[in-house]
Scaffold this active site. Structure first.
Site, short mmCIF file in Angstrom:
data_model
loop_
_atom_site.label_atom_id
_atom_site.label_comp_id
_atom_site.label_asym_id
_atom_site.label_seq_id
_atom_site.Cartn_x
_atom_site.Cartn_y
_atom_site.Cartn_z
N LYS A 112 -3.83 -1.65 -3.38
CA LYS A 112 -2.77 -0.89 -2.71
C LYS A 112 -2.42 -1.59 -1.39
O LYS A 112 -3.31 -2.12 -0.71
CB LYS A 112 -3.28 0.53 -2.45
CG LYS A 112 -2.25 1.52 -1.92
CD LYS A 112 -2.88 2.91 -1.83
CE LYS A 112 -1.95 3.95 -1.25
NZ LYS A 112 -2.58 5.29 -1.19
N SER A 193 0.06 8.89 -3.24
CA SER A 193 0.70 7.71 -2.72
C SER A 193 0.24 6.40 -3.35
O SER A 193 0.88 5.36 -3.13
CB SER A 193 0.48 7.65 -1.21
OG SER A 193 -0.88 7.41 -0.90
N SER A 217 -3.93 11.37 -3.27
CA SER A 217 -3.20 10.11 -3.48
C SER A 217 -3.78 9.18 -4.54
O SER A 217 -3.12 8.23 -4.96
CB SER A 217 -3.08 9.34 -2.17
OG SER A 217 -2.05 9.90 -1.37
#
Ligand SMILES: *[C@@H]1O[C@H](CO)[C@@H](O)[C@H](O)[C@H]1NC(C)=O
Ligand SMILES: *[C@@H]1O[C@H](CO)[C@@H](O)[C@H](O)[C@H]1NC(C)=O
Ligand SMILES: *[C@@H]1O[C@H](CO)[C@@H](O)[C@H](O)[C@H]1NC(C)=O
Ligand SMILES: *[C@@H]1O[C@H](CO)[C@@H](O)[C@H](O)[C@H]1NC(C)=O
Ligand SMILES: *[C@@H]1O[C@H](CO)[C@@H](O)[C@H](O)[C@H]1NC(C)=O
Length: 520
Positions: A112, A193, A217
Site C-alpha cells: 500500500k 482504504s 481499511s
C-alpha cells in the site's frame, strides 16, 4: 425493479484468456498460484522469480488502466528477482533438496502506498503533496519482507491519506492512483482504504499484498473484493515508516487470495521493532514460537466457541446474504464449533457512533501529531507539516479534487493541539467501552471468536486494538462479493487462523474475478 443486465467486458476477457492460454503451455500456471505453489515451482525448476515478476508486470500493464490498483511498479523488481533466482541456484548447487530462505523468498509483494520504502519508489499515501519525498529508511514491515527474500513489486493505490482527508471518504480514489475499481463488478464500490492492495490480490496483479487498517481499511476492501485480509493485533506488526493516522489503532497486515498465503506473509512481517518499540514490545508476547503456519489446520473449528453478536446480521429474510450467512453458520457448526447466538456487546451503539463518542476529537489529534512526526523524519519532503499539505491541496484543487471531496478532517485535525486532558479522558472512555463491550463478552462467554459480516465490526475491534480475519463468504445478487469476519481478543491470531482456514477449506467460496460491467 428494473431489469439488471450483466455483460462481460469482452475485449478485456479476451486478453486475459489469451494470456492464460499462453501461460498454460508452460509447466507452471502463475495465475491463481499460491505461495506454496510458487515455492514448489521454484524447487522443481518450472518457475523463476524473474518469470513471476514479468508475469505480474505484464498483468499490471494490461489490467491497471481498468482497475487502478497500482500507483507505481518498482523499476528494480526484475533485478531483485534475478538476485533471488541466483541465490536459489547457488544454494541448490550446494544442497539440491534445500529450500532457499523462507516461503516468501523470491515472491513479489505489492505495498500500500502509505508504507515507505527507501528505494526508487515514491511513498505518498496517494497524494501529490508527498510526491518526491524521500524516506530515510524502509518501513519496519518492509525491512522484514526484504529479509525474508520477498521482491518489492510496487505501490498499491488507496483511499488518499488512508481515507483520513475527508469526512465523505474518497471511495477508492487517490490523486496519484485514480479511481480503484472492483474487479468483480466494475461499477461496485471497491471499498478502502487498502483498495489497490485488495484489488491487486483479487485480480492476480501480485502474489501477495500489504494493507493497513485504522478502522476497517483491511477488512472492508478484502470483503468486497473477495480476498483474505488479516488485521493483526495492534503492535504485532511495526508501524514505523508507515504514514500514520492513530498510534492506538493503526496496524499493518496482509491481503491475499488464500488464508495460507496471508498467514505466510504475516509470519514474515510480525515482530519487535525499536522504531515502534512500545507497541511492538507489548505485542511480542502474542507471537507463538514457530510462527503462525502451524495453525493452518483442517480441523480448526472443532470445539471452538463462536459468538454471533446482535446488531450485525440485519439482512431482511429471503435476501441472498441472509440465506448464505445462515448456510455458512451451519457449515461452522458442522465443522464442530459451538455457535452461540443472540449475544450483546454492551454500549454497541455508542461504540459505533464515531461522530459522537469522542473519536472525532481524538483521531484528528493523534493524526496531526503523528503525521507531523512522520513528515519531519523524512530525509527530504516538499511538505513538512499537515498545514503545508492543506495549503498544497488548496493550491491544487483540480488535481486533488477539492470540490468533490474537500479536506474537512485535515482542517479539523490542524485545529488540534496534541493529546491533552480532554483527549486522554476520551481515550480512557474508549478503553472502557472496549473493556465493558467485546472484551467482557468474549471472556464471560469464553468465546474463541465472534463472527460478523464484511467489516461491520471494525470499530468495535479498532478501539480495543483487536485482530480479525476476513474470508470470502459469497456473492450477492449482482455478483458483488461479501466476506465473513472472525474477530477476537488481542493475540487471538492463532485460533482465528485455525477457524478462518478451516472455514475457507470447507467452503472454497472464492472465484477469480471476471471484470463484469453491470448495468443497473
Ligand atoms: C512443479 O510444480 C508446479 C506447482 O505444483 C506444478 O504445476 C508443475 O507441474 C511442476 N513441474 C514439474 C516439472 O514437476
Ligand atoms: C517517483 O516520482 C517521480 C516524480 O517525482 C517520478 O519521476 C518517478 O518515476 C517515480 N518513481 C517511480 C518508481 O514511479
Ligand atoms: C478551526 O479553528 C478556527 C479558529 O478557532 C475556526 O474558525 C475554524 O472554524 C476551525 N475549523 C474547523 C474545521 O473546525
Ligand atoms: C457500558 O455498559 C455497561 C453495562 O451495560 C455500563 O455499566 C457502562 O457504564 C457502560 N460504559 C460506558 C463507557 O458507557
Ligand atoms: C456486505 O457487503 C455486501 C457487498 O457490498 C453488501 O451488499 C452488504 O450489504 C454488506 N453487508 C453488511 C452487513 O455491511
Amino acid at each position: 425493479m428494473s431489469r439488471r443486465r450483466l455483460q462481460l467486458l469482452l475485449p478485456l476477457a479476451a486478453v486475459v484468456l489469451v494470456h492464460a492460454a499462453a501461460a498454460g503451455c508452460r509447466a507452471f500456471q502463475i495465475e491463481e498460484a499460491t505461495v506454496d505453489d510458487i515455492q514448489l515451482g521454484f524447487r522443481n525448476g518450472s518457475l523463476t522469480s524473474r518469470r513471476l515478476v514479468l508475469f505480474y508486470l505484464d498483468r499490471i500493464a494490461r489490467l491497471n488502466p481498468l482497475l487502478h490498483a497500482v500507483i507505481e511498479v518498482n523499476p528494480d523488481a526484475l533485478a531483485q528477482a534475478a538476485r533471488a533466482d541466483a541465490e536459489r541456484r547457488r544454494r541448490r548447487r550446494r544442497s539440491p533438496s534445500a529450500r532457499c530462505g523462507g516461503p516468501l523468498h523470491g515472491v513479489p509483494v505489492l505495498l500500500k502506498d502509505n508504507i515507505a520504502t527507501r528505494d526508487r519508489l515514491n511513498t505518498t499515501a496517494g497524494s501529490l503533496a508527498l510526491l518526491g519525498s524521500v524516506a530515510r529508511r524502509d518501513a519496519g514491515v518492509v525491512r522484514r519482507l526484504r529479509r525474508a527474500g520477498a521482491v518489492v513489486l510496487g505501490k498499491a493505490n488507496l483511499d488518499e491519506w488512508a481515507n483520513f482527508r475527508t469526512i465523505q471518504g474518497t471511495g477508492g480514489w487517490s490523486a496519484r492512483g485514480g479511481q480503484g475499481r472492483n474487479p468483480y463488478v466494475l461499477s461496485a464500490a471497491p471499498c478502502g482504504s487498502s483498495t489497490g492492495s485488495a484489488i491487486a490480490a483479487a485480480a492476480n496483479m501480485a502474489a501477495a499484498t500489504l494493507g493497513t487498517e485504522t478502522d476497517g481499511s483491511i477488512l472492508c476492501p478484502s470483503s468486497l473484493n473477495s480476498v483474505v485480509g488479516i488485521k493483526p493485533t495492534v503492535g504485532l506488526t511495526s508501524r514505523a515508516g508507515v504514514v500514520p493516522i492513530s498510534p492506538r489503532q493503526d496496524t499493518i497486515g496482509p491481503i491475499c487470495r488464500t488464508v495460507a498465503d496471508a498467514v505466510q506473509v504475516l509470519d514474515a512481517i510480525v515482530g519487535y521493532d525499536s522504531r515502534d518499540a512500545k507497541a511492538t514490545r507489548a505485542a511480542s508476547k502474542y507471537i507463538p514460537p514457530g510462527g503462525y503456519v502451524q495453525f493452518l489446520k483442517p480441523d480448526g473449528l472443532k470445539g471452538k466457541r463462536i459468538g454471533i453478536p446482535n446488531g450485525f446480521f440485519n439482512f431482511p429474510s429471503g435476501t441472498v446474504q441472509q440465506i448464505v450467512y445462515q448456510q455458512l453458520l451451519d457449515t461452522v457448526r458442522k465443522q464442530g464449533a459451538v455457535v452461540i447466538e443472540n449475544l450483546d456487546i454492551a454500549n454497541l451503539t455508542v461504540i459505533q457512533d464515531v461522530l459522537n463518542n469522542g473519536q472525532q476529537i481524538v483521531l484528528p489529534a493523534e493524526f496531526k501529531s503523528s503525521l507531523n512526526t512522520y513528515l519531519s523524519d523524512l530525509s527530504y519532503s516538499p511538505v513538512r507539516s499537515l498545514a503545508e499539505i492543506i495549503a498544497f491541496n488548496d493550491a491544487h484543487p483540480i488535481e486533488e479534487r477539492l470540490k468533490d471531496f474537500g479536506q474537512l478532517i485535515f482542517l479539523v485535525a490542524e485545529n488540534t493541539t496534541g493529546i491533552g486532558a480532554l483527549e486522554r479522558a476520551i481515550i480512557h472512555q474508549l478503553n472502557k467501552l472496549s473493556a465493558d463491550g467485546l472484551e467482557k463478552l468474549m471472556k464471560d462467554e469464553q468465546l474463541d471468536a465472534i463472527i460478523t459480516p464484511n467489516d461491520s465490526v471494525s470499530t468495535v475491534l479498532a478501539i480495543g486494538g483487536m485482530p480479525a480475519i476476513t474470508v470470502p463468504a459469497g456473492y450477492g445478487k449482482r455478483g458483488v462479493p461479501f466476506g465473513i469476519c472472525f474477530g477476537g481478543l488481542k493475540g487471538y491470531e492463532p485460533r482465528l487462523i485455525e477457524m478462518a482456514y478451516t472455514f475457507e477449506q470447507a467452503t472454497k467460496v472464492r472465484k477469480p474475478p471476471k471484470f463484469l460491467r453491470g448495468t443497473f
